[in-house]
Design a protein around this motif. Structure first.
Motif, PDB file in Angstrom:
ATOM      1  N   ILE A  40       0.851  -1.182   0.000  1.00  0.00           N
ATOM      2  CA  ILE A  40       0.000   0.000   0.000  1.00  0.00           C
ATOM      3  C   ILE A  40       0.891   1.237   0.000  1.00  0.00           C
ATOM      4  O   ILE A  40       1.554   1.530   0.989  1.00  0.00           O
ATOM      5  CB  ILE A  40      -0.938  -0.030   1.219  1.00  0.00           C
ATOM      6  N   PRO A  41       0.918   1.947  -1.134  1.00  0.00           N
ATOM      7  CA  PRO A  41       1.862   3.063  -1.272  1.00  0.00           C
ATOM      8  C   PRO A  41       1.787   4.114  -0.168  1.00  0.00           C
ATOM      9  O   PRO A  41       2.822   4.634   0.249  1.00  0.00           O
ATOM     10  CB  PRO A  41       1.486   3.669  -2.631  1.00  0.00           C
ATOM     11  N   CYS A  42       0.608   4.437   0.326  1.00  0.00           N
ATOM     12  CA  CYS A  42       0.544   5.493   1.342  1.00  0.00           C
ATOM     13  C   CYS A  42       1.037   4.991   2.694  1.00  0.00           C
ATOM     14  O   CYS A  42       1.182   5.773   3.631  1.00  0.00           O
ATOM     15  CB  CYS A  42      -0.861   6.083   1.447  1.00  0.00           C
ATOM     16  N   GLN A  66      -2.245   4.706  -8.132  1.00  0.00           N
ATOM     17  CA  GLN A  66      -2.605   3.865  -9.279  1.00  0.00           C
ATOM     18  C   GLN A  66      -2.024   2.460  -9.159  1.00  0.00           C
ATOM     19  O   GLN A  66      -2.489   1.537  -9.819  1.00  0.00           O
ATOM     20  CB  GLN A  66      -2.146   4.511 -10.595  1.00  0.00           C
ATOM     21  N   THR A  67      -1.018   2.272  -8.317  1.00  0.00           N
ATOM     22  CA  THR A  67      -0.413   0.947  -8.139  1.00  0.00           C
ATOM     23  C   THR A  67      -0.996   0.214  -6.929  1.00  0.00           C
ATOM     24  O   THR A  67      -0.592  -0.900  -6.626  1.00  0.00           O
ATOM     25  CB  THR A  67       1.115   1.068  -7.932  1.00  0.00           C
ATOM     26  N   TRP A  88      -7.100  10.461  -2.114  1.00  0.00           N
ATOM     27  CA  TRP A  88      -7.704   9.186  -1.706  1.00  0.00           C
ATOM     28  C   TRP A  88      -8.093   8.427  -2.968  1.00  0.00           C
ATOM     29  O   TRP A  88      -8.757   8.999  -3.853  1.00  0.00           O
ATOM     30  CB  TRP A  88      -8.966   9.424  -0.854  1.00  0.00           C
ATOM     31  N   GLY A  89      -7.717   7.185  -3.061  1.00  0.00           N
ATOM     32  CA  GLY A  89      -8.082   6.386  -4.236  1.00  0.00           C
ATOM     33  C   GLY A  89      -7.633   7.014  -5.540  1.00  0.00           C
ATOM     34  O   GLY A  89      -8.302   6.881  -6.553  1.00  0.00           O
ATOM     35  N   GLY A  90      -6.542   7.721  -5.518  1.00  0.00           N
ATOM     36  CA  GLY A  90      -6.003   8.334  -6.735  1.00  0.00           C
ATOM     37  C   GLY A  90      -6.690   9.614  -7.148  1.00  0.00           C
ATOM     38  O   GLY A  90      -6.426  10.132  -8.233  1.00  0.00           O
ATOM     39  N   GLN A  91      -7.574  10.135  -6.318  1.00  0.00           N
ATOM     40  CA  GLN A  91      -8.293  11.372  -6.636  1.00  0.00           C
ATOM     41  C   GLN A  91      -8.016  12.423  -5.569  1.00  0.00           C
ATOM     42  O   GLN A  91      -7.763  12.091  -4.408  1.00  0.00           O
ATOM     43  CB  GLN A  91      -9.801  11.115  -6.696  1.00  0.00           C
ATOM     44  N   VAL A  92      -8.120  13.669  -5.984  1.00  0.00           N
ATOM     45  CA  VAL A  92      -7.913  14.779  -5.056  1.00  0.00           C
ATOM     46  C   VAL A  92      -9.266  15.186  -4.476  1.00  0.00           C
ATOM     47  O   VAL A  92     -10.222  15.427  -5.218  1.00  0.00           O
ATOM     48  CB  VAL A  92      -7.281  15.995  -5.777  1.00  0.00           C
TER      49      VAL A  92
END
Ligand code: SF4
Length: 114
Positions: A40-42, A66-67, A88-92
């Motif tokens: 999990i990247p974050c 995205q990964t 969050w989830g690739g969205q701002v």
């Protein structure tokens, strides 16, 4: 790929499936937590990126998302919670809604406020 599918396909140090909760040791759980965190990247990068002010950092967080195997659920949860800000989830998110880009601090409005 869903995280649960991914984890189901992984062996426990190549010695068989992950132990069930009743047989898992503290070391097993810590190893499992570290492995999940690495996916999990974050969790495996500086979490401040996901709440950064600089556009370049925000774009980096979006790209890292995205990964992430949790991206769909993460985005759905953020929408449901109306996250006040961050990536969050690739969205701002700003003010509980998804926005195309985050405006820099101090930048003047395009349209004067009424
Ligand atoms: S999709 Fe969600 S859980 Fe995955 S890295 Fe992005 S913010 Fe973190």
């Amino acid at each position: 790929m869903r995280l649960t599918t991914l984890l189901d396909t992984m062996d426990h140090s190549g010695s068989g499936p992950w132990p069930t909760d009743s047989t898992a040791t503290t070391d097993d759980r810590q190893q499992f937590d570290r492995m999940v965190a690495d996916l999990i990247p974050c969790r495996s990068n500086d979490p401040e990126l996901w709440f950064a002010e600089r556009q370049a950092d925000v774009e980096r967080a979006k790209a890292l998302c995205q990964t992430c195997p949790l991206i769909e659920g993460c985005l759905a949860g953020a929408v449901e919670r109306a996250e006040p800000w961050g990536v969050w989830g690739g969205q701002v998110f700003v003010g509980g809604v998804v926005v195309p880009t985050k405006r820099g601090r101090g930048r003047p409005r395009k349209v004067a406020a009424a």
